[in-house]
Design a protein around this motif. Sequence first.
Motif, short mmCIF file in Angstrom:
data_model
loop_
_atom_site.label_atom_id
_atom_site.label_comp_id
_atom_site.label_asym_id
_atom_site.label_seq_id
_atom_site.Cartn_x
_atom_site.Cartn_y
_atom_site.Cartn_z
N TYR A 66 0.84 -1.20 0.00
CA TYR A 66 0.00 0.00 0.00
C TYR A 66 0.88 1.26 0.00
CZ TYR A 66 -3.37 3.49 1.54
OH TYR A 66 -4.14 4.61 1.63
N MET A 67 1.92 1.25 0.85
CA MET A 67 2.76 2.43 0.99
C MET A 67 3.63 2.67 -0.26
SD MET A 67 2.03 3.70 3.94
CE MET A 67 3.32 4.83 4.37
N ASN A 68 4.19 1.58 -0.80
CA ASN A 68 5.13 1.75 -1.92
C ASN A 68 4.46 1.74 -3.29
OD1 ASN A 68 7.08 1.79 -0.03
ND2 ASN A 68 8.00 -0.18 -0.55
N LEU A 69 3.43 0.92 -3.41
CA LEU A 69 2.85 0.70 -4.74
C LEU A 69 1.42 1.20 -4.87
CD1 LEU A 69 4.10 -3.01 -5.07
CD2 LEU A 69 5.19 -0.98 -6.02
N ASP A 70 0.90 1.71 -3.77
CA ASP A 70 -0.49 2.21 -3.76
C ASP A 70 -1.49 1.13 -4.16
OD1 ASP A 70 -0.96 4.61 -2.74
OD2 ASP A 70 -0.68 5.76 -4.59
N LEU A 71 -1.17 -0.10 -3.84
CA LEU A 71 -2.04 -1.22 -4.23
C LEU A 71 -3.30 -1.22 -3.35
CD1 LEU A 71 -1.35 -3.34 -6.43
CD2 LEU A 71 -0.80 -4.92 -4.57
N PRO A 72 -4.49 -1.16 -3.94
CA PRO A 72 -5.71 -1.13 -3.11
C PRO A 72 -5.91 -2.46 -2.39
CG PRO A 72 -6.24 -0.79 -5.44
CD PRO A 72 -4.79 -1.13 -5.36
N PRO A 73 -6.53 -2.44 -1.22
CA PRO A 73 -6.69 -3.68 -0.44
C PRO A 73 -7.45 -4.76 -1.20
CG PRO A 73 -7.95 -1.87 0.54
CD PRO A 73 -7.07 -1.27 -0.49
N GLU A 74 -8.50 -4.35 -1.99
CA GLU A 74 -9.29 -5.39 -2.67
C GLU A 74 -8.44 -6.15 -3.69
OE1 GLU A 74 -10.08 -2.22 -2.43
OE2 GLU A 74 -10.40 -1.30 -4.38
#
Lengths: 256, 252
Positions: free
Chosen positions: A174-182
Amino acid sequence: MIEQISGFGSRAIRFIQQTGEVFIMLGKTVNYFGQLWKNRSLVFYQMYEIGVKSLPLVIFVGIFAGAVASVQTAYQLQGFISFNYLGAATSVAIFIELGPVLTALVAAGRIGASIAAEIGTMKVTEQIDALESLAIDPIRYLALPRIFSGFVMIPVLTIIADLVGILGAYFVAYMNLDLPPEIFFGSVKDFFTIMNVMSGLIKAFVFGGTTAIIGCYVGFNTSGGAEGVGQSTIRAFVLSSALILLNDYLISVILF
Amino acid sequence: MIKIHNLHKSFDEKVVLRGVDLDVFDGERLVIIGRSGCGKSVLLKHILNLMQPDKGYILVDNIAIRKVGQKDLFFLRKQFGFLFQGAALFDSMSVAENVALPLVEHTDLSPAEIERKVAEKLELVGLPGTQDLRPAELSGGMKKRIGLARAIVMDPKYVLYDEPTTGLDPIMAASIDKLIIDLSNQLKLTSIVVTHDMQSVEKVATRVVMLHVGKIIFNGDVQALHQSDNAVVNQFVSGSIEGPIQPKPVKY
């Protein structure tokens, strides 16, 4: 030359003898499993010592192992495969390998060494002889609660390490890649199999038992005062760690 | 009665016992003397099968202690109390838990009954009210007394004392000696005391045996000990440097 062969032979015989002694101790301990309820206060105390007191360390190691796994996996995937699979790749590594092995190695350091030191100190201060003189079998009184708790609590700690490891991995994603939780947890779910978790738990069961058995065996065979206790502590950690990695390989070969 | 026959024990190259024969009769206070490292404690541990001999046997009430299974061995051990040299109290337990352990493990007594019996034994060894102390808070003499309370809590038939006065000041040593005599008389115990403290021997012993170079070289009462014409016995009793025993340990 003959001396070298003779030295190697005597070391080999000693190794076989010690391996036999470990299995005899394990056999005697398993024989007492029927008396677990009678010895429940000792068992619950050791479950607390081995399980609950290891929690902070296991959580710390789990979070950072998950975070590192996430960073490394993202680096490997970069430019080849979509980051949408980051959760799957990380979680499988955590379930199968990182969770059980790192938890067991932490346990080998904290629990195996502490069991060897505690029982070793009892041995050199005649407390083991005192138990025997009071008609109390040290195997039942000392080894049973520790070995049973090792078998049970390391898998429990592994489940917790798995969970916090995945959270650590997600935090980095989330912090590095902005990957959403879903996306992250969706891929964890898509690639989740009971087999992966079970293989990790089987490993944890074997590793936990091994660590406690080695700790007890080394402790019972301590001699030579404070120096002997120190050596036993190191020996328990080194032996447990080596056996964890050896068993990891053997179980992986059998299961996969 | 305890019968020790032709007991041999070695540790690697070092021979410690080389054919010990000894009978211990009911109700007596047998004191085993000898130089440090002569095998007194080893002999004592053989009686409880805490060590196994290379050769020879020990009969406790006509039962060969080495031949019995674990259940019978534990039954025999319940008839013994053992006071270890360093008391061997369990560090992780309080005084009360230490003394109560055999009762918790081997009897169906209620917690209240156990508490009462622990208090009774602590009173007997002169340390009432110490139930909540930990071993680390006790002096050497107190540890030995608590160890003794634990040893007698199951009302054993035999009590074995491994150097009970070693490391204690003369007054505390005298009080432990008195305790051994009082317990022996009050509880009708058979006592075996291992020591090299000649003051203890004078007070406690109804019979003395001396172990030297793995063998018994004297067996008799205190008076006979002083009248012995054996030069080794005389040198040990008088504590003289001159004589057949060399200050440097003998290599057996």
